[in-house]
Design an enzyme around this catalytic site. Structure first.
Site, mmCIF file in Angstrom:
data_model
loop_
_atom_site.group_PDB
_atom_site.id
_atom_site.type_symbol
_atom_site.label_atom_id
_atom_site.label_comp_id
_atom_site.label_asym_id
_atom_site.label_seq_id
_atom_site.Cartn_x
_atom_site.Cartn_y
_atom_site.Cartn_z
ATOM 1 N N GLU A 130 0.825 -1.211 0.000
ATOM 2 C CA GLU A 130 0.000 0.000 0.000
ATOM 3 C C GLU A 130 0.856 1.257 0.000
ATOM 4 O O GLU A 130 0.501 2.268 -0.593
ATOM 5 C CB GLU A 130 -0.918 0.006 1.232
ATOM 6 C CG GLU A 130 -2.047 -1.000 1.179
ATOM 7 C CD GLU A 130 -3.091 -0.635 0.139
ATOM 8 O OE1 GLU A 130 -2.757 -0.665 -1.068
ATOM 9 O OE2 GLU A 130 -4.230 -0.336 0.531
ATOM 10 N N THR A 183 -5.394 8.209 -5.027
ATOM 11 C CA THR A 183 -5.466 8.286 -3.569
ATOM 12 C C THR A 183 -4.600 9.425 -3.049
ATOM 13 O O THR A 183 -5.010 10.181 -2.164
ATOM 14 C CB THR A 183 -4.985 6.970 -2.932
ATOM 15 O OG1 THR A 183 -5.761 5.917 -3.459
ATOM 16 C CG2 THR A 183 -5.157 6.984 -1.428
#
Lengths: 309, 309
Positions: A130, A183
């Site tokens: 991530e 993001t």
């Protein structure tokens, strides 16, 4: 040690869930990647095949590669694994595309090694993936992918993942409008400070949502699915958001919000039938503004990642 | 309609509970006021006797009077009630002294009238008393006094009170150092904005605390009893706070924090025996700095207000 190769389903996930910004997440059952993990002949992680998406084959630049290598390093494991990634979750969709790859590889390796690692350890390895994807090692997608069901990340460092009860009749509807929001970009537009009053409102809602989930009190779940901090800002980036939300509630949804950092929008409903109606209503709004989109309806996937073969 | 007079126990309460600032509260069983409520001959509320404390007899200036009158007005009730208040909870102690009086009067009147009002309505009336006492109509003490157990106020306006499961082995220890801090003053020193990062940490902890309570996971309850927003500021006003907290944890407490706006300090423990040890350790610190104080140990009072006779 069980066998040399497994094929697994790696679920899409909804992070944040309105008032649970940066801490809550849930796993879906009807949309996810397929991955094949097999023992390799050379040390480290080798990505041998990717379908469905243009992502780097180089393990150093691939979230699955990075997560897998973090795991092998921690275990001081000398061997290696080959990884096939069959992407069904679109990158940048806001339903945990990178998390599915990062979680799947470490879960699969763990299985092939006879499960030496706890779920919490797997989450830590997957968080390295991530970090590559979005710049921050967040756990709110990888935790539900690995634990299944609904999870709350009490703390990322040290990691503390809490299982939250998932009521059996709770269903998610998701629409994914085909626009791209990164993001990292969608974090940049957030304010770094909030009013104490908004904070109190947010943790009042989150506490009530957790209570509603444990008590299977669907009305309370609905009343608690509020977010006065992030949604008002991020929703600006999503065409038709307010109308989609109104349509979801009008169709019977308990609540509706942005999935992860968007652009996907989720709604939660009591019962599959309502969830289907809700997804149709949300979809109609996007069709009305000529925005291509995918729709999904799913139970809460309490198993998380599962073996296909 | 049952009878013309009742004598009731009105519990002290711990509001906030670390990460639950402004939303969480719990009722104690071993410390509380005694009130007598009886039908009167004239309309309205008449305070006929107060013992244990110097507070106004004038109903307009008394939190019980104001709460009772708010109730009679809403019910359009033409009759009246006489109220005796026997204070055992010291004013300004931070364990809900005003809340006990405000809750007791409306609960007692409701009982004498055959319970026409819901608990939520009673909380709304009692909040009028809290408004007189501290300037804001907060519900985090009156809700647990009236509902019993542990409550979460999801929203004050419109009021939404959520019952939280209270694990049977959860015990509270409280020390009340005899110094005065007014609720209104202790609100003034709070910042009106917080960092988003601190907010996330707070709602992560609160969500985990609620999960810990429902799951009766005492370790999780302990890990979640953190407050990085209010405690660092308010604790400055409480002599010996850091040392008392360390002593409580060293004695086996799950967590420790400021009760309400202080100066009382609470700790939660698993089991009465540990809670007693914890209260002794906390007390020793205050004795060491020559600060007079009261100490209490109590189970979570799941009944709330109760009839004595």
């Amino acid at each position: 040690m069980t066998k040399d190769e497994i094929k697994i389903f790696c679920p899409a996930t909804i992070a944040n869930i309105s008032c649970g910004f940066d801490v809550l997440g849930l796993a879906l059952g009807t949309v996810g990647d397929v991955m094949v993990i097999r023992r390799g002949n050379s040390p480290g992680i080798r990505i041998t095949r990717i379908t469905g998406q243009e992502i780097p084959m180089d393990a150093d630049k691939n979230v699955a590669g990075v997560a897998g290598m973090a795991m092998l390093k921690e275990l001081e494991y000398q061997g290696g694994f080959e990884v096939e990634i069959h992407k069904k979750i679109k990158a940048g969709s806001g339903i945990g595309s990178s998390a599915a790859s990062a979680s799947g590889v470490v879960w699969g390796i763990n299985h092939l090694l006879g499960n030496p690692c706890s779920e919490e350890q797997l989450v830590r390895f997957a968080m390295e993936g991530e970090k590559l994807a979005s710049g921050t090692p967040h756990a709110d997608n990888v935790a539900p992918a690995i634990y299944g069901g609904i999870t709350l990340v009490r703390s990322s460092d040290p990691l503390d993942v809490v299982r939250i009860h998932a009521p059996a009749e709770l269903f998610a509807s998701v629409v994914h409008p085909q626009i791209e929001i990164k993001t990292s970009d969608s974090r940049k537009i957030l304010r770094t400070s909030i009013s104490l009053a908004d904070g109190i409102r947010q943790w009042g809602n989150l506490g009530a949502l957790i209570a509603g989930l444990f008590r299977e009190d669907y009305d309370l779940i609905g009343r608690s699915l509020e977010d006065h901090i992030v949604e008002p800002i991020r929703s600006i980036l999503i065409p038709g958001f307010d109308e989609i939300k109104r349509a979801a509630i009008a169709a019977g949804a308990l609540g509706c919000g942005i999935s992860g950092s968007g652009p996907s929008i989720f709604a939660l409903s009591k019962g599959r039938e309502t969830a289907v109606k809700v997804s149709e209503s949300m979809s109609r709004v996007l069709t009305g503004i000529d925005l291509e989109h995918d729709t999904y309806v799913s139970e809460i996937n309490t198993q998380g990642i599962r073996i296909i073969s």
